[in-house]
Motif scaffolding. Structure first.
Motif, PDB file in Angstrom:
ATOM      1  N   THR A  92       0.842  -1.191   0.000  1.00  0.00           N
ATOM      2  CA  THR A  92       0.000   0.000   0.000  1.00  0.00           C
ATOM      3  C   THR A  92       0.885   1.251   0.000  1.00  0.00           C
ATOM      4  N   HIS A  93       0.235   2.430   0.120  1.00  0.00           N
ATOM      5  CA  HIS A  93       0.957   3.702   0.182  1.00  0.00           C
ATOM      6  C   HIS A  93       1.956   3.836  -0.969  1.00  0.00           C
ATOM      7  N   SER A  94       1.408   3.703  -2.196  1.00  0.00           N
ATOM      8  CA  SER A  94       2.226   3.817  -3.408  1.00  0.00           C
ATOM      9  C   SER A  94       3.414   2.864  -3.384  1.00  0.00           C
ATOM     10  N   ALA A  95       3.124   1.620  -2.993  1.00  0.00           N
ATOM     11  CA  ALA A  95       4.103   0.533  -3.014  1.00  0.00           C
ATOM     12  C   ALA A  95       5.243   0.707  -2.013  1.00  0.00           C
ATOM     13  N   HIS A  96       5.028   1.511  -0.979  1.00  0.00           N
ATOM     14  CA  HIS A  96       6.065   1.740   0.015  1.00  0.00           C
ATOM     15  C   HIS A  96       5.881   0.912   1.287  1.00  0.00           C
ATOM     16  N   GLU A  97       4.689   0.389   1.521  1.00  0.00           N
ATOM     17  CA  GLU A  97       4.434  -0.329   2.772  1.00  0.00           C
ATOM     18  C   GLU A  97       3.807  -1.687   2.494  1.00  0.00           C
ATOM     19  N   SER A  98       4.353  -2.716   3.150  1.00  0.00           N
ATOM     20  CA  SER A  98       3.782  -4.054   3.023  1.00  0.00           C
ATOM     21  C   SER A  98       2.572  -4.195   3.941  1.00  0.00           C
ATOM     22  N   SER A  99       1.527  -4.810   3.430  1.00  0.00           N
ATOM     23  CA  SER A  99       0.332  -5.054   4.242  1.00  0.00           C
ATOM     24  C   SER A  99       0.391  -6.410   4.924  1.00  0.00           C
ATOM     25  N   GLY A 100       1.278  -7.286   4.439  1.00  0.00           N
ATOM     26  CA  GLY A 100       1.334  -8.654   4.947  1.00  0.00           C
ATOM     27  C   GLY A 100       0.267  -9.556   4.349  1.00  0.00           C
ATOM     28  N   MET A 101      -0.595  -9.013   3.492  1.00  0.00           N
ATOM     29  CA  MET A 101      -1.700  -9.773   2.923  1.00  0.00           C
ATOM     30  C   MET A 101      -1.271 -10.523   1.665  1.00  0.00           C
ATOM     31  N   ASP A 102      -1.842 -11.692   1.462  1.00  0.00           N
ATOM     32  CA  ASP A 102      -1.609 -12.459   0.252  1.00  0.00           C
ATOM     33  C   ASP A 102      -2.410 -11.848  -0.900  1.00  0.00           C
ATOM     34  N   ALA A 103      -1.756 -11.586  -2.022  1.00  0.00           N
ATOM     35  CA  ALA A 103      -2.401 -10.869  -3.121  1.00  0.00           C
ATOM     36  C   ALA A 103      -3.569 -11.636  -3.734  1.00  0.00           C
ATOM     37  N   ILE A 104      -3.424 -12.935  -3.911  1.00  0.00           N
ATOM     38  CA  ILE A 104      -4.488 -13.727  -4.527  1.00  0.00           C
ATOM     39  C   ILE A 104      -5.696 -13.810  -3.595  1.00  0.00           C
ATOM     40  N   GLU A 105      -5.432 -14.005  -2.314  1.00  0.00           N
ATOM     41  CA  GLU A 105      -6.532 -14.060  -1.346  1.00  0.00           C
ATOM     42  C   GLU A 105      -7.255 -12.716  -1.265  1.00  0.00           C
ATOM     43  N   TRP A 106      -6.502 -11.624  -1.317  1.00  0.00           N
ATOM     44  CA  TRP A 106      -7.109 -10.290  -1.257  1.00  0.00           C
ATOM     45  C   TRP A 106      -7.949 -10.023  -2.506  1.00  0.00           C
ATOM     46  N   ALA A 107      -7.470 -10.455  -3.652  1.00  0.00           N
ATOM     47  CA  ALA A 107      -8.238 -10.279  -4.890  1.00  0.00           C
ATOM     48  C   ALA A 107      -9.574 -11.002  -4.804  1.00  0.00           C
ATOM     49  N   CYS A 108      -9.559 -12.211  -4.282  1.00  0.00           N
ATOM     50  CA  CYS A 108     -10.809 -12.985  -4.131  1.00  0.00           C
ATOM     51  C   CYS A 108     -11.776 -12.273  -3.191  1.00  0.00           C
ATOM     52  N   ARG A 109     -11.257 -11.778  -2.098  1.00  0.00           N
ATOM     53  CA  ARG A 109     -12.123 -11.084  -1.138  1.00  0.00           C
ATOM     54  C   ARG A 109     -12.670  -9.789  -1.734  1.00  0.00           C
ATOM     55  N   ALA A 110     -11.815  -9.067  -2.459  1.00  0.00           N
ATOM     56  CA  ALA A 110     -12.254  -7.810  -3.075  1.00  0.00           C
ATOM     57  C   ALA A 110     -13.390  -8.053  -4.064  1.00  0.00           C
ATOM     58  N   GLU A 111     -13.300  -9.134  -4.821  1.00  0.00           N
ATOM     59  CA  GLU A 111     -14.390  -9.477  -5.743  1.00  0.00           C
ATOM     60  C   GLU A 111     -15.686  -9.716  -4.968  1.00  0.00           C
ATOM     61  N   GLU A 112     -15.591 -10.460  -3.881  1.00  0.00           N
ATOM     62  CA  GLU A 112     -16.776 -10.733  -3.064  1.00  0.00           C
ATOM     63  C   GLU A 112     -17.355  -9.456  -2.463  1.00  0.00           C
ATOM     64  N   LEU A 113     -16.485  -8.498  -2.145  1.00  0.00           N
ATOM     65  CA  LEU A 113     -16.926  -7.251  -1.527  1.00  0.00           C
ATOM     66  C   LEU A 113     -17.567  -6.286  -2.531  1.00  0.00           C
ATOM     67  N   GLY A 114     -17.291  -6.484  -3.830  1.00  0.00           N
ATOM     68  CA  GLY A 114     -17.952  -5.631  -4.811  1.00  0.00           C
ATOM     69  C   GLY A 114     -17.078  -4.964  -5.840  1.00  0.00           C
ATOM     70  N   ALA A 115     -15.766  -5.209  -5.821  1.00  0.00           N
ATOM     71  CA  ALA A 115     -14.903  -4.626  -6.848  1.00  0.00           C
ATOM     72  C   ALA A 115     -15.316  -5.136  -8.221  1.00  0.00           C
ATOM     73  N   GLY A 116     -15.317  -4.241  -9.206  1.00  0.00           N
ATOM     74  CA  GLY A 116     -15.736  -4.617 -10.546  1.00  0.00           C
ATOM     75  C   GLY A 116     -14.604  -5.059 -11.443  1.00  0.00           C
ATOM     76  N   GLU A 117     -13.382  -4.632 -11.142  1.00  0.00           N
ATOM     77  CA  GLU A 117     -12.197  -5.079 -11.870  1.00  0.00           C
ATOM     78  C   GLU A 117     -10.972  -4.791 -11.022  1.00  0.00           C
ATOM     79  N   ILE A 118      -9.861  -5.405 -11.416  1.00  0.00           N
ATOM     80  CA  ILE A 118      -8.624  -5.280 -10.656  1.00  0.00           C
ATOM     81  C   ILE A 118      -7.491  -4.862 -11.581  1.00  0.00           C
ATOM     82  N   VAL A 119      -6.804  -3.786 -11.206  1.00  0.00           N
ATOM     83  CA  VAL A 119      -5.571  -3.392 -11.886  1.00  0.00           C
ATOM     84  C   VAL A 119      -4.422  -3.950 -11.064  1.00  0.00           C
ATOM     85  N   CYS A 120      -3.714  -4.913 -11.619  1.00  0.00           N
ATOM     86  CA  CYS A 120      -2.645  -5.573 -10.873  1.00  0.00           C
ATOM     87  C   CYS A 120      -1.283  -5.095 -11.362  1.00  0.00           C
ATOM     88  N   THR A 121      -0.552  -4.441 -10.480  1.00  0.00           N
ATOM     89  CA  THR A 121       0.783  -3.935 -10.805  1.00  0.00           C
ATOM     90  C   THR A 121       1.849  -4.761 -10.103  1.00  0.00           C
TER      91      THR A 121
END
Length: 260
Positions: free
Chosen positions: A148-177
């Protein structure tokens, strides 16, 4: 078959368009509105604007440049960076943007995705997912971690797991950098992209690493993405959007041609 999208990415800081390498060392490259109009005229499907300093420095979104962009563009555009609340979503959309992207705010408050989707519709809620690979002692990637914070801070979260949760929460698309590949022009992180596209059902937009047209083709063919962000290749005049689209079409990637 759905058409694949080519989306120029324009970083904005202090109302100027800049280019970063791995989210650092910005170089001014022009005016955000003028660049956006130029890429629209080249045949871009959308434009994605990223305020890469707003989240890092807790700055408020600046709306004047967004209004100027809206006056110049006749294609959809997204704004990512500095959005923290539903009111921020509302103001960015009122300024003329078609989609709003969140990273840090969504990690801190995941329910923001649901609130925004319920009010504005999932189609305008974009998750900006910045990820770095975590490797074992042998150098093998074991997972990707969300930053997070423009790629300066680690969240400790797994990216694939977060993407799945974000979809469930209502995100319509994901920009993955892929942070390590951003601006490096050595290709997208295909393994990361493929892991995402095989796991979630919403569109995935590849970001970070395009150095030639073969890299973009690889993102579509092997990464199975729905769209590709392109920055350096366009900003420095190496290619035009139409160059990329013609190449992709020749390699059987379904793309859309726009009449101007």
């Amino acid at each position: 078959m759905l058409k694949k999208r080519i989306i120029p990415a324009i970083d904005v800081t202090n109302d100027q368009a800049v280019k970063y390498v791995q989210f650092r060392n910005p170089t001014v490259i022009g005016d955000p509105a003028e660049l956006g109009r130029n890429y629209a005229e080249q045949g871009a499907d959308e434009i994605l604007y990223l305020d890469t300093t707003a989240s890092l420095h807790s700055q408020d979104v600046k709306y004047e440049w967004i209004r100027r962009v809206a006056e110049e563009l006749y294609i959809p555009f997204s704004v990512v960076g500095g959005i923290r609340t539903i009111d921020d979503f509302k103001r960015v959309l009122r300024a003329g943007a078609d989609k709003v992207g969140v990273n840090t705010a969504a990690v801190k408050k995941p329910e923001l995705l649901t609130e925004a989707a319920n009010i504005f519709g999932s189609q305008c809620v974009v998750l900006a997912l910045d990820a770095k690979p975590i490797k074992d002692d042998d150098g093998e990637i074991i997972r990707w971690e969300v930053y997070t914070h423009s790629a300066h801070e680690s969240s400790g979260m797994d990216a694939i797991e977060w993407a799945c949760r974000a979809e469930e929460l209502g995100a319509g698309e994901i920009v993955c950098t892929s942070i390590d590949r951003d601006g490096m022009k050595n290709g997208y992180d295909i393994e990361l992209l493929r892991s995402l596209t095989k796991t979630v059902n919403i569109p995935i937009i590849a970001s970070g690493g395009a150095g030639n047209m073969a890299h973009i083709l690889e993102a579509f063919k092997d990464g199975l993405v729905d769209a590709a962000l392109v920055a350096s290749l366009l900003h420095y005049g190496e290619l035009t959007v139409m160059d990329i689209k013609k190449y992709l079409s020749q390699h059987d990637v379904p793309i859309r041609y726009h009449s101007i």
